[in-house]
Motif scaffolding. Structure first.
Motif, PDB file in Angstrom:
ATOM      1  N   GLY A 241      27.463  72.939  54.374  1.00 39.24           N
ATOM      2  CA  GLY A 241      27.592  72.152  55.863  1.00 39.24           C
ATOM      3  C   GLY A 241      27.656  71.578  57.228  1.00 39.24           C
ATOM      4  N   VAL A 242      28.171  72.865  57.260  1.00 40.28           N
ATOM      5  CA  VAL A 242      28.935  72.843  58.942  1.00 40.28           C
ATOM      6  C   VAL A 242      28.234  74.417  59.788  1.00 40.28           C
ATOM      7  N   GLY A 243      27.940  74.818  61.000  1.00 42.44           N
ATOM      8  CA  GLY A 243      27.557  75.751  61.337  1.00 42.44           C
ATOM      9  C   GLY A 243      29.250  76.144  61.691  1.00 42.44           C
ATOM     10  N   PHE A 244      29.812  77.463  61.804  1.00 47.35           N
ATOM     11  CA  PHE A 244      31.058  77.528  62.547  1.00 47.35           C
ATOM     12  C   PHE A 244      31.053  78.801  64.042  1.00 47.35           C
ATOM     13  N   GLN A 245      31.582  78.762  64.787  1.00 45.32           N
ATOM     14  CA  GLN A 245      32.260  79.672  65.960  1.00 45.32           C
ATOM     15  C   GLN A 245      32.919  80.973  65.065  1.00 45.32           C
ATOM     16  N   VAL A 246      32.410  81.871  65.037  1.00 40.11           N
ATOM     17  CA  VAL A 246      33.672  83.405  65.391  1.00 40.11           C
ATOM     18  C   VAL A 246      34.434  83.648  66.833  1.00 40.11           C
ATOM     19  N   ILE A 247      34.840  83.110  65.989  1.00 44.69           N
ATOM     20  CA  ILE A 247      36.535  83.475  68.137  1.00 44.69           C
ATOM     21  C   ILE A 247      36.641  84.749  67.597  1.00 44.69           C
ATOM     22  N   ASP A 248      36.773  85.285  66.776  1.00 42.69           N
ATOM     23  CA  ASP A 248      37.658  86.933  67.179  1.00 42.69           C
ATOM     24  C   ASP A 248      37.854  87.788  65.478  1.00 42.69           C
ATOM     25  N   MET A 249      37.660  88.549  65.448  1.00 41.82           N
ATOM     26  CA  MET A 249      37.758  89.587  64.348  1.00 41.82           C
ATOM     27  C   MET A 249      37.956  91.356  64.639  1.00 41.82           C
ATOM     28  N   GLY A 250      38.424  91.655  63.791  1.00 42.24           N
ATOM     29  CA  GLY A 250      38.668  93.066  63.444  1.00 42.24           C
ATOM     30  C   GLY A 250      39.559  93.975  62.636  1.00 42.24           C
ATOM     31  N   THR A 251      40.603  94.434  62.681  1.00 39.29           N
ATOM     32  CA  THR A 251      41.079  94.741  61.484  1.00 39.29           C
ATOM     33  C   THR A 251      42.932  93.703  61.566  1.00 39.29           C
ATOM     34  N   ARG A 252      43.008  94.153  60.271  1.00 43.82           N
ATOM     35  CA  ARG A 252      44.451  93.568  59.527  1.00 43.82           C
ATOM     36  C   ARG A 252      45.576  93.961  60.723  1.00 43.82           C
TER      37      ARG A 252
END
Length: 339
Positions: A241-252
Motif C-alpha cells: 500500500g505504500v513505499g517507505f523510506q529507509v532512514i537507518d539500520m545496523g546492529t541492535r
C-alpha cells in the motif's frame, strides 16, 4: 483525511538467515532501481536479495572480455548445502550479425564450485551482515543508497519531519511442541512466526468490505484466545500500500548505543517496499499514511508469513476508504446461484 507520518522500528534477534547472492565473475553491477523507485547509481560486484526484493542493474563488462558467468548463490543456512546456479553471458559487438555456435549452448566442461569466485575484497550491496557503521567498508547497506527526486508524499526526505506515531516491531520464529493446524510442522515440532511475541491468524473475512467492529485485534495489552504469545533469522519485511523510506539500520548494539551508520545522514533516503531486517539488527523506516485501507504487513519468507509473522496496518477510517460495490457478496457467499 490528512497525511500522518509513521515511524517504524524493526528489531530481529541474532541468528542466521537465508538469502541469495548474485555475483559476476569478471564484471560489475550498477544498481539503478530498487523495487521500482529510482536511486543514484552505485557500482558493486554483487547484490544480495531476499524474497520480495527486486533490483534493476546495468552490467559493466570489463574490456576485451568475450564471456563471463552470472552466479546465484544461496547464503545463510544454504551455505552448508553449497546451493548455486549460474549462466553464461556472451558479449557481442553487433547482435544482428552474431551467429551462435553449438558450444555456446553446451554445459560448461568444468563447473565452478561454490567457492570458485570467492573474493574477500568484493563489494556487496544489501548483505545482512554488513557493518553499516563502518566507514571503511567497501560493501553497502541499502540505507546507504540515495533516492533520486521522487514526488511526495512517498519521496522527499522524512528524516527530520515530526512523527505522529512510532510503532516498534520485533520479529522472531520459535519452535514449539504443540501443533496448531495453521502452523508449519516438521516432525514433532511446529514453527511459530511472531511479531512482538504475537502469532497472527488471518481474519475470518475481508476487512475492507465488511464490518470490522467485532474483530479481535491483538496487541501487548489485548491477547484474545486466538492470539498466541511467543529463534530468529534475518527477515525480508514487506509492506503493502505504500513505499517507505529507509532512514537507518545496523546492529541492535549500535541502536542501543546511538552509534548507527546513518543517524546524521543528509541523503535523500532510499524508498522501498521490502527491506531485509538483519539478524540481530534493526531497521528504522518512515512513511506517510496517505493511502487509506487495510494493508498487509508481513515477512516475505512465505512459511514465516503463513505461521503468523504478519499484521494488518489500518490507515484511516472506513469513511476514508473506497466502499464495496452495491450487493457485494459477503464472506462465504461467493458461489453463484444454481438454477
Amino acid at each position: 483525511m490528512g497525511y500522518k507520518l509513521i515511524a517504524i522500528i524493526f528489531l530481529v534477534p541474532l541468528s542466521i538467515g537465508s538469502e541469495s547472492e548474485v555475483p559476476l565473475s569478471t564484471s560489475q553491477l550498477e544498481q539503478k532501481f530498487g523495487q521500482g523507485y529510482s536511486v543514484h547509481p552505485l557500482t558493486v560486484d554483487c547484490v544480495v536479495s531476499q524474497s520480495g526484493e527486486r533490483y534493476d542493474v546495468v552490467l559493466h563488462a570489463k574490456p576485451n572480455f568475450n564471456e563471463t558467468l552470472i552466479i546465484v548463490r544461496g547464503l545463510g543456512s544454504c551455505i552448508k548445502l553449497e546451493l548455486q546456479e549460474f549462466a553464461r553471458i556472451i558479449f557481442v559487438d553487433d547482435y544482428s550479425t552474431f551467429s551462435s555456435k553449438v558450444e555456446d549452448h553446451e554445459p560448461l566442461a568444468i563447473r565452478p564450485n561454490y567457492t570458485s569466485f570467492e573474493n574477500p575484497w568484493k563489494s556487496t550491496l544489501n548483505h545482512p551482515q554488513t557493518n553499516c557503521a563502518d566507514p571503511n567498508s567497501n560493501s553497502y547497506c541499502v540505507a546507504a543508497l540515495e533516492s533520486k527526486n521522487i514526488y511526495p508524499p512517498i519521496g522527499g526526505s522524512l528524516r527530520n519531519e515530526p512523527v505522529e506515531k512510532v510503532i516498534p516491531f520485533e520479529f522472531r520464529v520459535r519452535a514449539v511442541f504443540d501443533r496448531p493446524s495453521h502452523y508449519f510442522t516438521a516432525g514433532d515440532l511446529a514453527a511459530v512466526g511472531m511479531i512482538n511475541n504475537i502469532s497472527s491468524a488471518h481474519p475470518p473475512f475481508p476487512l475492507l468490505t465488511e464490518d470490522d467492529s467485532n474483530v479481535s485485534f491483538c496487541n501487548a495489552n489485548n491477547l484474545p484466545s486466538n492470539c498466541a504469545p511467543g529463534g530468529a533469522v534475518s527477515h525480508p519485511i514487506h509492506l503493502h500500500g505504500v513505499g517507505f523510506q529507509v532512514i537507518d539500520m545496523g546492529t541492535r548494539q549500535q541502536y542501543a548505543n546511538g552509534q548507527t551508520g546513518f543517524r546524521n545522514s543528509t541523503k535523500l533516503p532510499v524508498v522501498k517496499d521490502t527491506v531485509i531486517v538483519p539478524s540481530g539488527g534493526f531497521v528504522r523506516l518512515r512513511f506517510k499514511s496517505c493511502n487509506p485501507g487495510y494493508w498487509f504487513f508481513h515477512c516475505h519468507f512465505e512459511y514465516h508469513m503463513h505461521v503468523g509473522m504478519l499484521a494488518i496496518i489500518k490507515v484511516g477510517n472506513k469513511t476514508d476508504m473506497i466502499p464495496p460495490p452495491p450487493n457485494f457478496p459477503k464472506c462465504g457467499d461467493y458461489l453463484p446461484p444454481v438454477y
